[in-house]
Design a protein around this motif. Structure first.
Motif, PDB file in Angstrom:
ATOM      1  N   LEU A  21       0.829  -1.210   0.000  1.00  0.00           N
ATOM      2  CA  LEU A  21       0.000   0.000   0.000  1.00  0.00           C
ATOM      3  C   LEU A  21       0.862   1.259   0.000  1.00  0.00           C
ATOM      4  CD1 LEU A  21      -2.839  -1.036   2.477  1.00  0.00           C
ATOM      5  CD2 LEU A  21      -3.022  -0.747   0.002  1.00  0.00           C
ATOM      6  N   LEU A  22       1.956   1.231   0.754  1.00  0.00           N
ATOM      7  CA  LEU A  22       2.864   2.383   0.783  1.00  0.00           C
ATOM      8  C   LEU A  22       3.509   2.594  -0.593  1.00  0.00           C
ATOM      9  CD1 LEU A  22       3.964   4.518   2.712  1.00  0.00           C
ATOM     10  CD2 LEU A  22       5.809   2.949   3.281  1.00  0.00           C
ATOM     11  N   LEU A  23       3.943   1.520  -1.238  1.00  0.00           N
ATOM     12  CA  LEU A  23       4.510   1.627  -2.588  1.00  0.00           C
ATOM     13  C   LEU A  23       3.479   2.178  -3.571  1.00  0.00           C
ATOM     14  CD1 LEU A  23       6.526  -1.719  -2.750  1.00  0.00           C
ATOM     15  CD2 LEU A  23       7.493   0.588  -2.757  1.00  0.00           C
ATOM     16  N   TRP A  24       2.234   1.705  -3.464  1.00  0.00           N
ATOM     17  CA  TRP A  24       1.174   2.188  -4.348  1.00  0.00           C
ATOM     18  C   TRP A  24       0.878   3.663  -4.100  1.00  0.00           C
ATOM     19  CZ3 TRP A  24      -2.298  -2.588  -3.152  1.00  0.00           C
ATOM     20  CH2 TRP A  24      -1.825  -3.690  -3.874  1.00  0.00           C
ATOM     21  N   LEU A  25       0.859   4.066  -2.834  1.00  0.00           N
ATOM     22  CA  LEU A  25       0.595   5.468  -2.504  1.00  0.00           C
ATOM     23  C   LEU A  25       1.673   6.377  -3.090  1.00  0.00           C
ATOM     24  CD1 LEU A  25      -1.071   7.608  -0.967  1.00  0.00           C
ATOM     25  CD2 LEU A  25       0.390   7.158   1.002  1.00  0.00           C
ATOM     26  N   VAL A  43       3.905  -1.486  -9.944  1.00  0.00           N
ATOM     27  CA  VAL A  43       4.169  -2.886 -10.313  1.00  0.00           C
ATOM     28  C   VAL A  43       4.935  -3.591  -9.193  1.00  0.00           C
ATOM     29  CG1 VAL A  43       5.408  -4.383 -11.941  1.00  0.00           C
ATOM     30  CG2 VAL A  43       4.029  -2.474 -12.788  1.00  0.00           C
ATOM     31  N   LEU A  44       5.922  -2.901  -8.607  1.00  0.00           N
ATOM     32  CA  LEU A  44       6.685  -3.482  -7.502  1.00  0.00           C
ATOM     33  C   LEU A  44       5.768  -3.795  -6.319  1.00  0.00           C
ATOM     34  CD1 LEU A  44       9.445  -4.259  -6.290  1.00  0.00           C
ATOM     35  CD2 LEU A  44       9.649  -1.884  -5.513  1.00  0.00           C
ATOM     36  N   GLY A  45       4.848  -2.888  -6.014  1.00  0.00           N
ATOM     37  CA  GLY A  45       3.891  -3.126  -4.927  1.00  0.00           C
ATOM     38  C   GLY A  45       3.030  -4.342  -5.189  1.00  0.00           C
ATOM     39  N   LEU A  46       2.558  -4.470  -6.423  1.00  0.00           N
ATOM     40  CA  LEU A  46       1.736  -5.628  -6.788  1.00  0.00           C
ATOM     41  C   LEU A  46       2.551  -6.917  -6.696  1.00  0.00           C
ATOM     42  CD1 LEU A  46      -1.006  -6.619  -7.795  1.00  0.00           C
ATOM     43  CD2 LEU A  46      -0.164  -6.296 -10.128  1.00  0.00           C
ATOM     44  N   GLY A  47       3.775  -6.892  -7.218  1.00  0.00           N
ATOM     45  CA  GLY A  47       4.646  -8.071  -7.151  1.00  0.00           C
ATOM     46  C   GLY A  47       4.989  -8.454  -5.722  1.00  0.00           C
ATOM     47  N   TRP A  48       5.257  -7.456  -4.897  1.00  0.00           N
ATOM     48  CA  TRP A  48       5.577  -7.703  -3.478  1.00  0.00           C
ATOM     49  C   TRP A  48       4.408  -8.376  -2.777  1.00  0.00           C
ATOM     50  CZ3 TRP A  48       9.713  -7.834  -0.534  1.00  0.00           C
ATOM     51  CH2 TRP A  48       9.589  -7.729   0.843  1.00  0.00           C
TER      52      TRP A  48
END
Length: 187
Positions: A21-25, A43-48
């Motif tokens: 969520l922090l990466l997406w924000l 994309v990194l947030g989704l992959g994580w």
């Protein structure tokens, strides 16, 4: 000591979902100014999140942590002055729930009763408070009730009702046992 809310927020942020969520924000905030970096973060947030959601990763991490502490039969445990049941095993009744909700850690209550009935300690401590806005009673009270249903006499159960974190479980339980001149050791 870190305030309760700050510690819970920090734990939420370092969890896989919190990190995603922090990466997406951050990715959404950068979308207008740094599109390539923003898309990379999304994309990194989704992959994580996907990585930690797969059974291969989550189960292997769980196995890695748990295999170092294999279960022991109650009869094989040494005698102690007290048995401590840490909080986090139940969600106390509240907000329209008449009964407690058992968490995956509720087996610690059953095992503590088993160890007590095996004669390994004369005292059992139920540890755990609650947020009065969310729960009708402290977690320790719920744990004590379940222990009694499992055959532990009420007179053998002490309740530590003020803690809201594992650190406070340990700190307040130690103080409770020291007040009763129970010496501590871990096994």
């Amino acid at each position: 000591m870190i305030p309760y809310v700050v510690s819970k927020l920090a734990i939420a942020l370092i969890s896989p979902l919190g990190t995603a969520l922090l990466l997406w924000l951050v990715g959404l905030l950068l979308l207008a100014t740094a599109r390539r970096a923003a898309i990379s973060l999304l994309v990194l947030g989704l992959g994580w999140l996907w990585l930690w959601s797969t059974p291969v990763v989550s189960d292997s991490l769980l196995h890695h942590l748990e295999h170092r502490y294999p279960p022991r039969l109650a009869a094989a445990l040494p005698r102690a002055d007290a048995i401590v049941v840490l909080g986090g095993a139940v969600a106390p009744p509240g907000r329209g729930m008449p009964y407690p909700n058992l968490s995956p850690a509720a087996d610690r209550i059953w095992h503590a009763a088993r160890v007590f009935r095996a004669g390994k300690a004369p005292i059992l401590v139920a540890s755990g408070g609650s947020d009065p806005a969310l729960a009708a009673v402290p977690e320790a009270q719920v744990i004590a009730g379940l222990l009694q249903e499992l055959g532990v006499p009420a007179a053998a159960i002490l309740q530590e009702r003020d803690s809201r974190t594992t650190y406070e479980n340990a700190q307040f339980t130690a103080r409770l046992l020291q007040d009763r001149h129970v010496r501590g050791s871990c096994s």
